[in-house]
Design an enzyme around this catalytic site. Structure first.
Site, PDB file in Angstrom:
ATOM      1  CD  GLU A 169      -0.961   4.969  10.239  1.00 44.76           C
ATOM      2  OE1 GLU A 169      -0.321   4.189   9.382  1.00 44.76           O
ATOM      3  OE2 GLU A 169      -1.030   4.873  11.479  1.00 44.76           O
TER       4      GLU A 169
ATOM      5  CD  GLU B 141      -5.379   3.200  12.542  1.00 46.48           C
ATOM      6  OE1 GLU B 141      -4.375   2.280  12.446  1.00 46.48           O
ATOM      7  OE2 GLU B 141      -5.644   3.703  11.235  1.00 46.48           O
TER       8      GLU B 141
ATOM      9  CB  CYS C 236       5.044  10.398  -6.450  1.00 47.00           C
ATOM     10  SG  CYS C 236       5.786  11.737  -6.734  1.00 47.00           S
TER      11      CYS C 236
ATOM     12  NE  ARG D 142      -0.432   0.413   4.852  1.00 49.23           N
ATOM     13  CZ  ARG D 142      -1.183   0.315   6.237  1.00 49.23           C
ATOM     14  NH1 ARG D 142      -2.290   0.088   6.207  1.00 49.23           N
ATOM     15  NH2 ARG D 142      -0.409   0.493   7.264  1.00 49.23           N
TER      16      ARG D 142
ATOM     17  CB  CYS E 286       8.500  10.526  -4.144  1.00 45.08           C
ATOM     18  SG  CYS E 286       8.712  10.011  -5.884  1.00 45.08           S
TER      19      CYS E 286
ATOM     20  CB  CYS F  17      10.217  10.668  -9.203  1.00 45.98           C
ATOM     21  SG  CYS F  17       8.878  11.628  -8.904  1.00 45.98           S
TER      22      CYS F  17
HETATM   23  C1  GLA Z   1      -1.602   1.808  11.037  1.00 44.21           C
HETATM   24  C2  GLA Z   1      -2.667   1.901   9.881  1.00 44.21           C
HETATM   25  C3  GLA Z   1      -3.826   0.671   9.716  1.00 44.21           C
HETATM   26  C4  GLA Z   1      -3.225  -0.548  10.119  1.00 44.21           C
HETATM   27  C5  GLA Z   1      -2.581  -0.551  11.451  1.00 44.21           C
HETATM   28  C6  GLA Z   1      -2.073  -1.846  12.106  1.00 44.21           C
HETATM   29  O1  GLA Z   1      -2.087   2.386  12.094  1.00 44.21           O
HETATM   30  O2  GLA Z   1      -3.128   2.964   9.525  1.00 44.21           O
HETATM   31  O3  GLA Z   1      -4.218   0.663   8.617  1.00 44.21           O
HETATM   32  O4  GLA Z   1      -2.275  -0.894   9.089  1.00 44.21           O
HETATM   33  O5  GLA Z   1      -1.584   0.406  11.274  1.00 44.21           O
HETATM   34  O6  GLA Z   1      -1.253  -1.733  13.286  1.00 44.21           O
END
Ligand code: GLA
Length: 674
Positions: free
Chosen positions: A158, A311, A123, A119, A163, A165
């Site tokens: 996040e 998260e 760029c 994932r 990059c 390039c």
């Molecule tokens: C990050 C990402 C999530 C997942 C978690 C796993 O916080 O934003 O998509 O990959 O890590 O810990």
């Protein structure tokens, strides 16, 4: 964040604290969605983040659209009373983007392309990426702008891509032209007379790509600034689109704590909600204090207002080499710790554990073993408990102490070629934070040029870059009565990365009443001596890795290195005091010094006495006491209180089980007589 924009309060209004997580229904057949909705209700889930990684489902081939599944998800959530934090899917482009538009793929400093298959393969400077991501975001937002399930928007995920390039090089030059206007100014700022690096045409200027030897530190510093700005520009482009099409709904993107590549001070004013992802490393003995420090950073970025833990994990993550699970009670403790430090949203990655893909072994709110598990029972109990605490939403945390932190200084300080790589900005922040946390002293993080009048004690553990204007401001703040603590390797560089000449720290020399002439890293520990007012030795402590040759110029010498040169000085200056600590003292010595800083600043903790491993902080009118230890502890306090969680009356103290939490409403006035 601006006062007239919708914010976290828009989402918490009528809902209280937010509880939920990333919900990726596209990984499951639809009959599972029904079970998800039912389980969410039972667990008190009131917010889920949907769509973060759904670009490939929404646009299976270039220009195609498939929103029908998302329509059904949003309807289902709405029916279940679960609000949606709808994400733009731009963090993870589908393979077709890289295949048909290879210039969207990032290139590393060695010139290698980073391919799809994971994932984040985009760029930030790619015009193709910008066009294609804008197209899908426009359609997504137009479709769901007024959907009643959508309570807020979540841009990407996040942000942190870099990059090197050719397109990035072009954008870098454009950015540099705005900053310097002419090449002469750029040559001057980058000190290009060194090693014959003079640029005679703009086209010669490049990102700091892989080179045979140490790359120009000023070039790298500007590159770090550019990379943060370039990502911010992308965030703002998506945000502006959402603001136009879906006014009235707040917008966020999730941070990563002390994440070096992105200057969150410059990002924070652009967001309606500050949100963070936090995954503590349970094998780190200082992780509870690190968590508190990171949460305090988020609250500070939010200007003291509530923020969101977007998260966290219910148990083990899967991306460290050895992933420790969380003991029973830990997820509740960590979540309540964030609430205590100002969070109004407590969300997890992710709702249901993935059965396939790179995160198969990552814990979730519903494990693969299903809802009939200890892990899910804990999640459910916690969700229901948070429901009971709805009144806490919107209340604030106040601090008398600030730690200064500046991303630009951090970038500049941790250059490859420096006296020692054992100095670490975040470790020094943590070192100074820890004893304050141990004593229940609440701390904000502050940018050096921010307003310092709310604070009585300000600590700069390692502020390598300080502008003249900020140095004057700090000096005047001390003169007016503030207590300043400066750690080693501070005030050394100007914002271009040029070192100040003269004895260091040149811009703070007057206020510190001390100055230095040489850095002298040492291998391992040195024994330092405490000195009393008459200069007599009063015991010893160890320090590590770093010493300096300094002299007192009006300051008193509080501690000395072997050979009797000053190691710690204290300078009464105007109505205030300025301390200089020219080494890395051990934890006990820093605790001792902290007591002295606190005495000078007349700062005290929220409780007089805190057992080891217990954290205490006041939010609104409630006192939160959290036991991070494995044993039962008694925490004394004066007078009467009620534990809001249990309703139990308490007098003179509270007993906390391992990982236990008490939220105390203390009664005003003197304690009742027995
Ligand atoms: C990050 C990402 C999530 C997942 C978690 C796993 O916080 O934003 O998509 O990959 O890590 O810990």
């Amino acid at each position: 964040m601006s006062a007239d924009r919708p914010g976290l309060h828009t989402v918490t209004q009528g809902r209280g604290l937010l509880f939920g997580g990333d919900y990726n229904p596209e990984q499951w057949p639809e009959h599972v969605w029904e079970e998800d909705a039912a389980l969410m209700r039972k667990a008190g889930v009131n917010l889920v983040t949907v769509g973060v990684f759904s670009w490939g489902r929404l646009e299976p081939s270039p220009g195609e659209r498939d929103f029908a599944w998302l329509d059904r998800v949003l309807e289902l959530m709405h029916g279940a009373g679960v609000a949606v934090d709808l994400a733009t899917p731009t963090a993870s482009p589908p393979p077709w983007l890289g295949h048909h538009f290879p210039r969207t793929l990032p290139v590393n400093e060695a010139g290698n392309t980073l391919w799809y298959g994971a994932r984040n393969q985009w760029c930030p400077s790619s015009r193709d990426y910008h066009a294609r991501s804008t197209a899908i975001v426009t359609d997504l937002v137009e479709r769901y702008a007024d959907h009643p399930a959508v309570a807020m928007w979540h841009v990407g995920n996040e942000f942190g891509q870099v990059c090197y390039c050719d397109e990035a090089a072009e954008e870098f030059r454009f950015w540099l032209r705005q900053r310097y206007t002419g090449l002469d100014a750029l040559n001057e700022a980058w000190g290009t007379t060194f090693w014959s690096q003079h640029y005679s045409e703009w086209e010669q200027v490049l990102p700091p790509r892989l080179a045979p030897y140490i790359v120009n530190p000023s070039q790298k510093l500007d590159w770090a600034r550019f990379c943060s700005d370039e990502l911010l520009a992308h965030y703002k482009a998506e945000r502006d689109l959402i603001r136009e099409l879906s006014p009235g709904k707040p917008i966020t993107t999730n941070y990563m704590g002390f994440f070096k590549p992105v200057d969150y001070w410059s990002w924070a004013p652009e967001q309606d909600i500050i949100s963070n992802d936090w995954y503590p490393d349970l094998s780190d003995p200082r992780f509870p204090a690190r968590a508190a420090l990171t949460h305090d950073l988020m609250r500070s970025l939010a200007g003291g207002k509530p923020w969101m833990l977007m998260e966290q994990s219910t148990g083990a993550v899967n991306w460290r080499p050895h992933n420790l699970p969380k003991p029973a009670g830990q997820l509740r403790l960590e979540s309540l710790q964030a609430v205590a430090r100002g969070a109004d949203g407590l969300c997890y990655f992710q709702w249901r554990q993935s059965a396939f893909g790179a995160e198969r072994f990552h814990s979730a709110m519903v494990p693969l073993a299903g809802p009939d598990t200890e892990a899910h029972a804990e999640v459910r109990a916690h969700g229901l408990e948070l429901h009971e605490l709805h009144d806490i939403a919107g209340t604030e945390v106040r601090a008398d102490v600030a730690l200064l932190h500046d991303w630009h200084s951090w970038w500049a300080a941790e250059e490859r070629a420096r006296p020692s790589d054992r100095l670490s900005v975040v470790e020094q922040l943590t070192d100074y934070y820890h004893p304050l946390w141990r004593r229940g002293v609440t701390v904000d993080l502050a940018h050096p040029s921010s307003e310092l009048s709310p604070y009585r004690l300000v600590i700069a553990p390692q502020l390598f870059v300080i502008s003249d204007a900020d140095a004057v401001k700090l000096t005047e703040w001390v003169r007016a009565g503030g207590v300043l603590v400066v750690g080693p390797f501070s005030g050394i560089s100007d914002p271009r990365g040029h070192l100040h000449t003269g004895r260091f720290p040149a811009p703070l020399r007057d206020v510190l009443g001390a100055s230095g002439e040489a850095w002298r890293p040492v291998d391992g520990e040195v024994e330092c001596a405490w000195r009393d007012e008459t200069g007599f030795k009063q015991g010893f402590f160890t320090a590590r890795d770093w010493t300096e040759t300094i002299r007192a110029e009006g300051a008193e010498v509080v501690a000395t290195f072997p050979g009797d040169g000053p190691a710690v000085t204290r300078h009464a200056f105007g109505a205030g005091v300025a301390w200089y600590v020219a080494t890395l003292p051990d934890a006990a010595a820093l605790a001792e010094l902290t007591a002295r800083f606190m005495a000078d600043a007349q700062v005290s903790g929220v409780l007089a006495e805190l057992p080891e491993g217990v954290e205490a902080v006041r939010r609104g009118d409630l006192l939160w006491v959290l036991n991070h230890g494995d044993g039962t502890v008694s925490v004394p306090f004066e007078g009467d209180a009620v534990d809001v969680l249990t309703g139990s009356p308490l007098r003179d103290g509270v007993d906390l089980a391992p990982r236990g939490v008490a939220i105390l409403r203390q009664h005003a006035g003197p304690p009742a007589t027995r």
